[in-house]
Motif scaffolding. Structure first.
Motif, PDB file in Angstrom:
ATOM      1  N   TYR A 106       0.836  -1.192   0.000  1.00  0.00           N
ATOM      2  CA  TYR A 106       0.000   0.000   0.000  1.00  0.00           C
ATOM      3  C   TYR A 106       0.874   1.246   0.000  1.00  0.00           C
ATOM      4  N   PHE A 107       0.309   2.320  -0.550  1.00  0.00           N
ATOM      5  CA  PHE A 107       0.906   3.619  -0.284  1.00  0.00           C
ATOM      6  C   PHE A 107       0.701   3.956   1.195  1.00  0.00           C
ATOM      7  N   ASN A 124       5.461   6.710  -0.277  1.00  0.00           N
ATOM      8  CA  ASN A 124       6.224   5.623   0.344  1.00  0.00           C
ATOM      9  C   ASN A 124       5.334   4.394   0.515  1.00  0.00           C
ATOM     10  N   LEU A 125       5.927   3.216   0.383  1.00  0.00           N
ATOM     11  CA  LEU A 125       5.171   1.967   0.371  1.00  0.00           C
ATOM     12  C   LEU A 125       5.343   1.204   1.673  1.00  0.00           C
ATOM     13  N   ASP A 126       4.267   0.571   2.103  1.00  0.00           N
ATOM     14  CA  ASP A 126       4.275  -0.329   3.256  1.00  0.00           C
ATOM     15  C   ASP A 126       3.795  -1.693   2.802  1.00  0.00           C
ATOM     16  N   ASN A 127       4.370  -2.742   3.379  1.00  0.00           N
ATOM     17  CA  ASN A 127       4.015  -4.116   3.034  1.00  0.00           C
ATOM     18  C   ASN A 127       3.349  -4.804   4.223  1.00  0.00           C
ATOM     19  N   VAL A 128       2.332  -5.589   3.946  1.00  0.00           N
ATOM     20  CA  VAL A 128       1.637  -6.381   4.953  1.00  0.00           C
ATOM     21  C   VAL A 128       1.618  -7.826   4.471  1.00  0.00           C
ATOM     22  N   PHE A 129       1.988  -8.765   5.347  1.00  0.00           N
ATOM     23  CA  PHE A 129       2.112 -10.169   4.975  1.00  0.00           C
ATOM     24  C   PHE A 129       1.099 -11.009   5.745  1.00  0.00           C
ATOM     25  N   PHE A 130       0.513 -12.001   5.057  1.00  0.00           N
ATOM     26  CA  PHE A 130      -0.428 -12.938   5.656  1.00  0.00           C
ATOM     27  C   PHE A 130      -0.165 -14.330   5.097  1.00  0.00           C
ATOM     28  N   ASN A 131      -0.529 -15.338   5.897  1.00  0.00           N
ATOM     29  CA  ASN A 131      -0.622 -16.709   5.415  1.00  0.00           C
ATOM     30  C   ASN A 131      -2.098 -16.974   5.120  1.00  0.00           C
ATOM     31  N   PHE A 157      -9.803  -4.018   3.680  1.00  0.00           N
ATOM     32  CA  PHE A 157      -9.224  -3.995   2.337  1.00  0.00           C
ATOM     33  C   PHE A 157      -9.786  -2.809   1.560  1.00  0.00           C
ATOM     34  N   THR A 158      -8.909  -1.973   1.029  1.00  0.00           N
ATOM     35  CA  THR A 158      -9.323  -0.826   0.219  1.00  0.00           C
ATOM     36  C   THR A 158      -8.442  -0.732  -1.012  1.00  0.00           C
ATOM     37  N   VAL A 159      -9.043  -0.316  -2.105  1.00  0.00           N
ATOM     38  CA  VAL A 159      -8.316  -0.231  -3.365  1.00  0.00           C
ATOM     39  C   VAL A 159      -7.714   1.149  -3.576  1.00  0.00           C
ATOM     40  N   GLN A 160      -8.151   2.142  -2.779  1.00  0.00           N
ATOM     41  CA  GLN A 160      -7.725   3.519  -3.018  1.00  0.00           C
ATOM     42  C   GLN A 160      -6.212   3.686  -2.916  1.00  0.00           C
ATOM     43  N   LYS A 161      -5.627   3.088  -1.893  1.00  0.00           N
ATOM     44  CA  LYS A 161      -4.168   3.240  -1.739  1.00  0.00           C
ATOM     45  C   LYS A 161      -3.415   1.935  -2.032  1.00  0.00           C
ATOM     46  N   LEU A 162      -4.085   0.993  -2.664  1.00  0.00           N
ATOM     47  CA  LEU A 162      -3.445  -0.274  -3.007  1.00  0.00           C
ATOM     48  C   LEU A 162      -2.451  -0.085  -4.147  1.00  0.00           C
ATOM     49  N   HIS A 163      -1.253  -0.584  -3.963  1.00  0.00           N
ATOM     50  CA  HIS A 163      -0.221  -0.533  -4.988  1.00  0.00           C
ATOM     51  C   HIS A 163      -0.150  -1.862  -5.756  1.00  0.00           C
ATOM     52  N   ASN A 194       7.527 -22.951  -7.421  1.00  0.00           N
ATOM     53  CA  ASN A 194       7.225 -21.726  -6.682  1.00  0.00           C
ATOM     54  C   ASN A 194       6.528 -20.757  -7.632  1.00  0.00           C
ATOM     55  N   ALA A 195       5.259 -20.511  -7.361  1.00  0.00           N
ATOM     56  CA  ALA A 195       4.447 -19.672  -8.237  1.00  0.00           C
ATOM     57  C   ALA A 195       4.058 -18.387  -7.518  1.00  0.00           C
ATOM     58  N   THR A 196       4.068 -17.297  -8.247  1.00  0.00           N
ATOM     59  CA  THR A 196       3.687 -15.992  -7.700  1.00  0.00           C
ATOM     60  C   THR A 196       2.772 -15.291  -8.697  1.00  0.00           C
ATOM     61  N   ALA A 197       1.573 -14.931  -8.227  1.00  0.00           N
ATOM     62  CA  ALA A 197       0.639 -14.152  -9.042  1.00  0.00           C
ATOM     63  C   ALA A 197       0.667 -12.713  -8.547  1.00  0.00           C
ATOM     64  N   VAL A 198       0.934 -11.790  -9.463  1.00  0.00           N
ATOM     65  CA  VAL A 198       1.081 -10.376  -9.120  1.00  0.00           C
ATOM     66  C   VAL A 198      -0.074  -9.598  -9.737  1.00  0.00           C
ATOM     67  N   TYR A 199      -0.784  -8.857  -8.905  1.00  0.00           N
ATOM     68  CA  TYR A 199      -1.853  -7.963  -9.357  1.00  0.00           C
ATOM     69  C   TYR A 199      -1.338  -6.537  -9.225  1.00  0.00           C
ATOM     70  N   ASP A 200      -1.060  -5.912 -10.346  1.00  0.00           N
ATOM     71  CA  ASP A 200      -0.386  -4.613 -10.369  1.00  0.00           C
ATOM     72  C   ASP A 200      -1.408  -3.493 -10.536  1.00  0.00           C
ATOM     73  N   ASN A 201      -1.503  -2.651  -9.506  1.00  0.00           N
ATOM     74  CA  ASN A 201      -2.417  -1.500  -9.543  1.00  0.00           C
ATOM     75  C   ASN A 201      -1.638  -0.200  -9.436  1.00  0.00           C
ATOM     76  N   ASN A 202      -0.413  -0.228  -9.912  1.00  0.00           N
ATOM     77  CA  ASN A 202       0.469   0.922  -9.737  1.00  0.00           C
ATOM     78  C   ASN A 202      -0.040   2.162 -10.455  1.00  0.00           C
TER      79      ASN A 202
END
Length: 534
Positions: A106-107, A124-131, A157-163, A194-202
């Motif tokens: 997130y921003f 500036n970006l902040d990261n949040v991690f979950f299992n 969860f909000t999309v406004q500041k989602l990166h 090892n698979a990673t799906a990236v959703y880019d809202n930059n």
């Protein structure tokens, strides 16, 4: 023999003629000129004619066809059929609810107020991690729902500041390679996926780009005893096939490099002969007769095949990071290998017309494409600038170019028009119609047809030359005056005398150095003596 005079129409212009007359102070007597003519004719003979003339076997032809067969077999074995299974790693296999790693970026601050058109943004970006695990619904069932999972864990969860969002997970897989040709199975490939799906809202433009990244890491299989003997034999056979491919390519590489070296040497000697005997300097079309681009292409394909096969052999050691490199090198080599076969179609008159058309039209085609590319680039940039915010196919310069290229080939025309409907601003909608109609009309009805006419004109010129049996260059005319058939014993006689006088060097028939001399066969001396006496 008297003075020789050739009047030759060039390929570039039917009205331009070259008049070649033998110089009075030429150092070449008629027997030497005939030997030179026979040597040049032998150089341009077909493999069958060379065998008739000097019993020289067509080794390069045999090697090229053998290489095509074994390389094609090798590529067929590269494409395997996956019949394996996939599952979670051991650390998760015992868990009732499997999980994936969820990363939210997130921003640091991203408050947007559309009502009064204000915002408060901290880049500036902040990261949040979950299992991420399955969540229990009200009806007692479990399913994976990221939004509900975050809500249950007290995260809004909000999309406004989602990166961006990254969802990563790991799987173990066993890739079994079916070898139906040998009725056996090779060793399975045990992999950690090892698979990673990236959703880019930059960009925050209402479109979230999704991309997938997969990394494969080899693992040791714990039980591989079922087909141990057969799989070892299979791997050994594949290794032997790869070694044969590399050996065949090395032989082809050496023979082609040798032919290129001999051709360049003969080119230098021929240039000096024509300059001293006819006072004629070679032009570009004369030089290109000796420089075989087919050999250059075969050399490149051999090098790529050898390197690609080496990378392919590393896959047997479970080094999968070289897979893309190996397939790319072998794929390019395949194109060049099969295109190299076209060289042997030059020896057939009807097929050679098509080959010569491609070669003769290439300069004009390149010049035409340079001019057409200016219009193409202009339309590409214009479409990207104007239609980019409204049309997904013009979002970037790359996609704009791909879209226009598809339109030139008649693909997706209606879809391209319909993406921008009348709900868009009237100016943009009107511009899109004018833009697309102009591009399609210009490139399909004008540029594409003009491009075809350039090739057709060249084809007509080449066909007319063949129909009238008109040599294309001075060297062709000089060789065409040779009256010795391929089965004439003079070709073998020339080789025997050259071996005696200069140890396999072709320089002995060209008196460019005082140290070289030529032995003229006795029957030729008598023949020319009778001619001069008469």
């Amino acid at each position: 023999m008297g003075d020789e005079m050739f009047s030759i129409n060039s390929a570039e212009s039917d009205s331009h003629e070259f008049d070649l007359r033998q110089k009075e102070d030429s150092p070449y007597p008629p027997p030497k000129v005939d030997q030179i003519r026979r040597h040049l004719r032998f150089f341009f003979m077909t493999p069958c004619e060379k065998y008739q003339a000097r019993r020289r076997k067509p080794w390069k032809l045999i090697v090229q066809f053998l290489k095509i067969i074994i390389v094609t077999i090798q590529y067929n074995k590269t494409v395997e059929v996956a019949v394996g299974a996939y599952g979670y790693p051991k650390v998760q296999s015992q868990l009732k609810s499997k999980y994936a790693h969820l990363k939210l970026t997130y921003f640091r601050r991203g408050d947007i107020f559309p009502s009064n058109i204000t915002y408060n943004l901290n880049p500036n970006l902040d990261n949040v991690f979950f299992n991420l695990t399955a969540v229990r619904k009200d009806n007692g069932t479990e399913e994976y729902d990221a939004v509900e999972f975050l809500r249950q864990h007290g995260y809004h969860f909000t999309v406004q500041k989602l990166h961006s969002i990254e969802l990563s997970f790991a799987l173990n897989g066993i890739h079994i390679n079916a070898q139906s040709a040998l009725s056996s199975f090779s060793d399975p490939d045990c992999l950690n996926i090892n698979a990673t799906a990236v959703y880019d809202n930059n960009d925050h433009d209402g479109q979230m780009l999704v991309r997938m990244k997969i990394d494969l890491d080899p693992l040791n299989c714990y039980d591989g005893s079922t087909y141990t003997q057969n799989s070892t034999t299979q791997t050994s056979l594949m290794m032997v096939l790869d070694i044969c491919v590399m050996a065949c390519c090395c032989i082809s590489l050496v023979t082609c490099l040798r032919s290129i070296k001999k051709a360049l040497h003969l080119l230098q000697l021929s240039k000096r002969f024509f300059e001293k005997h006819f006072n004629y300097k070679f032009k570009g079309e004369d030089i290109m007769l000796f420089i075989s681009l087919w050999f250059v292409m075969i050399v490149i394909s051999d090098v790529l095949t050898i390197i690609g096969t080496a990378f392919k052999m590393s896959l047997y050691q479970r080094k999968f990071e070289y897979y893309d490199t190996a397939t790319m090198l072998l794929g390019i080599a395949t194109i060049l290998i099969w295109m190299g076969v076209m060289r042997y179609f030059e020896y057939f008159k009807k097929y050679n017309v098509l080959v010569l058309t491609c070669k003769k039209a290439l300069p004009d085609v390149l010049r035409f494409l340079i001019c057409a590319s200016i219009f193409y680039i202009a339309f590409t940039i214009c479409g990207w600038l104007v239609l980019g915010p409204y049309h997904v196919k013009f979002a970037t310069i790359a996609t704009s170019s791909e879209c226009l290229f598809s339109l030139v080939n008649g693909d997706d025309m209606f879809v391209t028009f319909s993406v921008i409907d009348k709900k868009a601003p009237l100016a943009i909608w009107s511009f899109s119609r004018v833009y697309l109609y102009s591009f399609i009309s210009l490139f399909i009805y004008f540029v594409l047809n003009l491009f075809i006419s350039v090739i057709i004109d060249t084809y007509e010129v080449v066909k007319r030359h063949y129909k009238n049996d008109m040599p294309r260059t001075v060297v062709d005319k000089f060789i065409a005056s040779c009256e010795d058939a391929p089965d004439s014993p003079l070709y073998i006689s020339d080789v025997q005398h050259r071996r005696c006088c200069c140890r396999f060097s072709i320089c002995c028939i060209f008196p460019f150095c005082d140290s070289y001399s030529i032995a003229i066969p006795v029957q030729l001396q008598h023949s020319y003596t009778r001619t001069l006496t008469a």
